[in-house]
Structures are given as C-alpha cells and as structure tokens.
Design a protein around this motif. Sequence first.
Motif, PDB file in Angstrom:
ATOM      1  N   MET A 117       0.841  -1.167   0.000  1.00  0.00           N
ATOM      2  CA  MET A 117       0.000   0.000   0.000  1.00  0.00           C
ATOM      3  C   MET A 117       0.893   1.240   0.000  1.00  0.00           C
ATOM      4  N   PRO A 118       0.746   2.069  -0.986  1.00  0.00           N
ATOM      5  CA  PRO A 118       1.620   3.234  -1.095  1.00  0.00           C
ATOM      6  C   PRO A 118       1.214   4.371  -0.161  1.00  0.00           C
ATOM      7  N   ILE A 119       2.194   5.180   0.166  1.00  0.00           N
ATOM      8  CA  ILE A 119       1.960   6.404   0.913  1.00  0.00           C
ATOM      9  C   ILE A 119       2.063   7.545  -0.090  1.00  0.00           C
ATOM     10  N   TYR A 120       1.018   8.362  -0.169  1.00  0.00           N
ATOM     11  CA  TYR A 120       0.991   9.486  -1.096  1.00  0.00           C
ATOM     12  C   TYR A 120       1.083  10.794  -0.326  1.00  0.00           C
ATOM     13  N   GLU A 121       1.611  11.804  -0.993  1.00  0.00           N
ATOM     14  CA  GLU A 121       1.643  13.144  -0.441  1.00  0.00           C
ATOM     15  C   GLU A 121       0.487  13.929  -1.052  1.00  0.00           C
ATOM     16  N   TYR A 122      -0.184  14.713  -0.216  1.00  0.00           N
ATOM     17  CA  TYR A 122      -1.318  15.517  -0.647  1.00  0.00           C
ATOM     18  C   TYR A 122      -1.131  16.957  -0.192  1.00  0.00           C
TER      19      TYR A 122
ATOM     20  N   VAL B 142      -2.686   4.944   1.346  1.00  0.00           N
ATOM     21  CA  VAL B 142      -3.867   4.825   0.491  1.00  0.00           C
ATOM     22  C   VAL B 142      -4.053   3.376   0.054  1.00  0.00           C
ATOM     23  N   PHE B 143      -5.255   2.882   0.237  1.00  0.00           N
ATOM     24  CA  PHE B 143      -5.602   1.533  -0.200  1.00  0.00           C
ATOM     25  C   PHE B 143      -6.100   1.606  -1.644  1.00  0.00           C
ATOM     26  N   ASN B 144      -6.031   0.504  -2.371  1.00  0.00           N
ATOM     27  CA  ASN B 144      -6.441   0.477  -3.779  1.00  0.00           C
ATOM     28  C   ASN B 144      -7.854   1.017  -3.967  1.00  0.00           C
ATOM     29  N   GLY B 145      -8.000   1.923  -4.944  1.00  0.00           N
ATOM     30  CA  GLY B 145      -9.308   2.452  -5.293  1.00  0.00           C
ATOM     31  C   GLY B 145      -9.883   3.454  -4.324  1.00  0.00           C
ATOM     32  N   GLU B 146      -9.121   3.841  -3.327  1.00  0.00           N
ATOM     33  CA  GLU B 146      -9.632   4.778  -2.332  1.00  0.00           C
ATOM     34  C   GLU B 146      -9.636   6.199  -2.887  1.00  0.00           C
ATOM     35  N   GLU B 147     -10.632   6.972  -2.492  1.00  0.00           N
ATOM     36  CA  GLU B 147     -10.740   8.366  -2.916  1.00  0.00           C
ATOM     37  C   GLU B 147      -9.625   9.188  -2.274  1.00  0.00           C
ATOM     38  N   PRO B 148      -9.366  10.407  -2.810  1.00  0.00           N
ATOM     39  CA  PRO B 148      -8.346  11.265  -2.208  1.00  0.00           C
ATOM     40  C   PRO B 148      -8.602  11.479  -0.718  1.00  0.00           C
ATOM     41  N   ALA B 149      -7.532  11.543   0.028  1.00  0.00           N
ATOM     42  CA  ALA B 149      -7.626  11.666   1.480  1.00  0.00           C
ATOM     43  C   ALA B 149      -8.098  13.052   1.891  1.00  0.00           C
TER      44      ALA B 149
END
Length: 67
Positions: free
Chosen positions: A1-6, A19-26
Amino acid sequence: MPIYEYVCKQCGHEFEELVFNGEEPAPCPRCGAKDTEKLMSACSAKVDGGGPNLEALQGSSCGTGGG
C-alpha cells in the motif's frame, strides 16, 4: 500500500496518507476539507554500502544513452 503526499486546496496543508487500492483522495487532517490534490514526489531507496560505485560506471554506457 503506497503512501501518497497531498496538499489541501482549502488551507494549503501538506500531508502524507496511506492509500488503499481504489480509495478516494484523502481528506485534510487539519481542516477536514475533501478538496485535496495528490502531489508528485520522488522516491528514495537505501543502497547497501553507500552510494554508487563510480569507478565501476566509468567506461560503461550507463547514463550516456547506451552509445
């Protein structure tokens, strides 16, 4: 599960989110806004033994476009 920067478009807060697969933006953890944007970020990796072996790269086609 990747960690994204927002970044939050409402308050400008930058944050990281797992972020889990297919999850909407945090949503923003500071203000709760759902109007966030995923940032491009560089990845990093630990190389055992330090940096690249520059002596091994000399005379090779590495970084020269294969020519």
